[in-house]
Design a protein around this motif. Structure first.
Motif, PDB file in Angstrom:
ATOM      1  N   THR A  13       0.848  -1.186   0.000  1.00  0.00           N
ATOM      2  CA  THR A  13       0.000   0.000   0.000  1.00  0.00           C
ATOM      3  C   THR A  13       0.886   1.240   0.000  1.00  0.00           C
ATOM      4  N   ALA A  14       0.300   2.366  -0.394  1.00  0.00           N
ATOM      5  CA  ALA A  14       1.062   3.616  -0.396  1.00  0.00           C
ATOM      6  C   ALA A  14       1.517   3.973   1.020  1.00  0.00           C
ATOM      7  N   ALA A  33       8.846   2.977  -5.234  1.00  0.00           N
ATOM      8  CA  ALA A  33       8.428   2.073  -4.166  1.00  0.00           C
ATOM      9  C   ALA A  33       9.480   0.997  -3.922  1.00  0.00           C
ATOM     10  N   LEU A  55      -0.332  -2.603  -4.781  1.00  0.00           N
ATOM     11  CA  LEU A  55       0.088  -1.206  -4.774  1.00  0.00           C
ATOM     12  C   LEU A  55      -0.253  -0.534  -6.100  1.00  0.00           C
ATOM     13  N   GLN A  66      -3.847   0.411  -6.246  1.00  0.00           N
ATOM     14  CA  GLN A  66      -4.155   1.598  -5.452  1.00  0.00           C
ATOM     15  C   GLN A  66      -3.691   2.872  -6.150  1.00  0.00           C
ATOM     16  N   LEU A  67      -2.550   2.792  -6.809  1.00  0.00           N
ATOM     17  CA  LEU A  67      -1.979   3.973  -7.461  1.00  0.00           C
ATOM     18  C   LEU A  67      -2.557   4.229  -8.856  1.00  0.00           C
ATOM     19  N   GLU A  84       5.440   4.511   2.336  1.00  0.00           N
ATOM     20  CA  GLU A  84       5.894   5.724   3.022  1.00  0.00           C
ATOM     21  C   GLU A  84       6.363   5.453   4.447  1.00  0.00           C
TER      22      GLU A  84
END
Length: 272
Positions: free
Chosen positions: A122-123, A165, A148, A151-152, A127
């Motif tokens: 996941t973002a 990432a 990911l 989601q992006l 992070e």
């Protein structure tokens, strides 16, 4: 027999097998992968979750070893999945890993019996990668490129789009003192050229292993995550030159380069 930290740290190939297919467990174990992951999450429909968990318990209880990918914390199945894994001391792959406090709680609930492999997909996980990697119990992190990317809003096989990432995971692993991470899946199970390109890209960024979704991917993954003959010759030449700063083939050799040479030889199973 349980998987050791050392095995998980040095493994190059991790093969998924769905939890609702116990007929494939032994085949997966004999396919040549360094580590088998029995999947209770994405590969298993809701109505098959309980039966799949029973399959895992029976197979692990017979003395076999595997990583267990549990369902995400907070879902209806996660606690029971964790209980089965901890009962047999099986390492746990934690999907949607992004909150260090959740990971720490999992480790506590497992009474520190299970090594954790957080799956960053996941973002928020990207992070917070340094915090995730630094969580007690985490032995190595893996990359969930498909989730990911979804989601992006990008393609899961786009090297450029996912470079940030991937690089963040490599850097976070090093910062936390973990071994290099495990790259995500290649969903194309027929085209070896596609798989090879994915492995070489991941290796160039600092990954040293890959998640596999088909036994046919294992040989390619293992081969391309292994040191080449030219790398081994270079590494042996550096080691033979000794500890002092010197020059080999026009390149300055100092301690960081010496350390890299040692890592290459260690990856090949050489003893320096």
């Amino acid at each position: 027999m349980t998987l050791t930290r050392s095995t998980l740290e040095t493994a190059r190939s991790f093969l998924f097998v769905p939890g609702h297919r116990p007929d494939r467990f032994d085949k997966a174990a004999s396919a040549g992968a360094d580590v088998v992951i029995i999947d209770l999450e994405d590969a298993v429909a809701a109505q098959d979750k309980e039966r799949s968990r029973e399959n895992v318990a029976a197979w692990l209880g017979a003395g076999n070893s595997a990583v267990v990918r549990i369902n995400p914390p907070g879902t209806a199945w996660s606690d029971a999945d964790l209980e089965v894994a901890s009962r047999y001391g099986a390492p746990v792959m934690v999907p949607k890993a992004e909150d260090p406090s959740v990971l720490a709680e999992l480790a506590c609930r497992a009474a520190d019996e299970c090594l954790l492999l957080p799956l960053i997909e996941t973002a928020a996980g990207v992070e917070r990668a340094v915090e995730v990697c630094a969580t007690a119990g985490a032995v190595r992190v893996a990359f969930g490129n498909a989730d990911l990317a979804g989601q992006l809003g990008i393609a899961h096989d786009d090297h450029v789009a996912l470079t940030y990432a991937r690089s963040r995971m490599v850097s976070a692993s090093a910062a936390a003192g973990l071994c290099p991470p495990v790259d995500g899946v290649t969903t194309n199970v027929k085209d070896t050229d596609v798989l090879t390109a994915d492995v070489l890209h991941a290796r160039r960024l600092g990954f040293t292993a890959k998640l596999c979704v088909h036994p046919g991917q294992i040989a390619t993954v293992t081969a391309h995550f292994s040191p080449t003959e030219s790398e081994l010759r270079w590494a042996r030449g550096v080691i033979d030159a000794g500890e002092s700063v010197t020059v080999i083939d026009g390149q300055m050799i100092d301690r960081p380069v010496l350390d890299r040479a040692r890592r290459i030889l260690a990856a090949a199973g050489s003893i320096v």
